[in-house]
Design an enzyme around this catalytic site. Structure first.
Site, PDB file in Angstrom:
ATOM      1  N   TYR A 123     -63.467 -23.983   4.141  1.00 58.42           N
ATOM      2  CA  TYR A 123     -63.893 -22.863   3.307  1.00 58.42           C
ATOM      3  C   TYR A 123     -64.242 -21.677   4.196  1.00 58.42           C
ATOM      4  O   TYR A 123     -63.952 -20.532   3.869  1.00 58.42           O
ATOM      5  CB  TYR A 123     -65.098 -23.260   2.440  1.00 58.42           C
ATOM      6  CG  TYR A 123     -64.783 -24.355   1.445  1.00 58.42           C
ATOM      7  CD1 TYR A 123     -64.178 -24.055   0.227  1.00 58.42           C
ATOM      8  CD2 TYR A 123     -65.081 -25.685   1.720  1.00 58.42           C
ATOM      9  CE1 TYR A 123     -63.880 -25.052  -0.688  1.00 58.42           C
ATOM     10  CE2 TYR A 123     -64.785 -26.687   0.810  1.00 58.42           C
ATOM     11  CZ  TYR A 123     -64.187 -26.368  -0.391  1.00 58.42           C
ATOM     12  OH  TYR A 123     -63.879 -27.357  -1.289  1.00 58.42           O
ATOM     13  N   CYS A 154     -55.245 -25.952  -3.327  1.00 54.71           N
ATOM     14  CA  CYS A 154     -56.672 -25.980  -2.991  1.00 54.71           C
ATOM     15  C   CYS A 154     -57.112 -27.339  -2.467  1.00 54.71           C
ATOM     16  O   CYS A 154     -58.183 -27.450  -1.875  1.00 54.71           O
ATOM     17  CB  CYS A 154     -57.515 -25.511  -4.169  1.00 54.71           C
ATOM     18  SG  CYS A 154     -57.276 -26.402  -5.679  1.00 54.71           S
ATOM     19  N   HIS A 155     -56.289 -28.361  -2.624  1.00 52.33           N
ATOM     20  CA  HIS A 155     -56.641 -29.674  -2.062  1.00 52.33           C
ATOM     21  C   HIS A 155     -56.623 -29.649  -0.532  1.00 52.33           C
ATOM     22  O   HIS A 155     -57.175 -30.533   0.104  1.00 52.33           O
ATOM     23  CB  HIS A 155     -55.700 -30.757  -2.586  1.00 52.33           C
ATOM     24  CG  HIS A 155     -54.273 -30.581  -2.190  1.00 52.33           C
ATOM     25  ND1 HIS A 155     -53.411 -29.778  -2.906  1.00 52.33           N
ATOM     26  CD2 HIS A 155     -53.568 -31.077  -1.145  1.00 52.33           C
ATOM     27  CE1 HIS A 155     -52.226 -29.810  -2.329  1.00 52.33           C
ATOM     28  NE2 HIS A 155     -52.297 -30.574  -1.251  1.00 52.33           N
TER      29      HIS A 155
END
Length: 189
Positions: A123, A154-155
């Site tokens: 992130y 997004c995984h």
């Protein structure tokens, strides 16, 4: 207070995913429930772009909710077949419409698309990439709001500590997707 998009509010008002699928059938909204090896993926299309492609907990009541006749829907299904067969796929060729989103979310999702197949980033990496180094938590919220989570991967985002973080499709699916892309699922806490 978290903003929800109109599609989510309609889905809730209709009693969940099955009610939304029935409404789409009535109005002829191009959609398809793709059966992947790790669960159903609900895909909604509009003309030449995908509006939603994310894991669904509810199986369709009677097969596809709409024949996949749109070229963009057909192409998406073909790429998903290749992806789940173990082929390294870049879904960037599939046009998506990210309606009801903020500029910040769009920046985050563009950064997600820059994470290649088989790689993971944190992130914090995304926060640095978009020039907002102190916004890792907000990045997590934006990643979680991704309506096309299988197409904008997004995984592939994990915590800086190496922990999985979250995933809208569930942590088991996140592990399975990362394993499919060549990662050792045991290394993620």
């Amino acid at each position: 207070m978290k903003k929800s998009n109109p599609l989510e509010r309609i889905s809730e008002a209709l009693g969940g995913e099955q009610g939304l699928r029935q409404l789409r059938n009535v109005f002829g909204i191009p959609s398809f429930c793709y059966k992947s090896p790790i669960g159903w993926i609900d895909i909604i299309a509009e003309e030449n772009r995908i509006l939603r492609a994310s894991f669904s907990e509810a199986a369709p009541s009677s097969g596809p909710t709409f024949p996949p006749t749109l070229p963009v829907l057909t192409r998406t299904i073909k790429l998903l077949d290749i992806y789940f067969a173990g082929g390294p796929i870049d879904f960037a060729e599939i046009p998506v419409q990210l309606a009801y989103t903020t500029e910040f979310q769009q920046q985050v999702w563009k950064a997600l698309q820059q994470i290649p197949y088989g790689e993971v980033q944190s992130y914090q990496w995304i926060a640095d990439r978009i020039g907002r180094p102190k916004s890792a938590r907000a990045i997590g919220n934006a990643v979680g709001a991704n309506p096309v989570s299988i197409l904008i991967p997004c995984h592939r985002v994990i915590r800086s500590s190496g922990a999985l973080g979250g995933y809208g499709g569930g942590l088991d699916r996140k592990r399975q997707l990362l394993t499919l892309e060549g990662h050792d699922a045991e290394k993620f806490k």
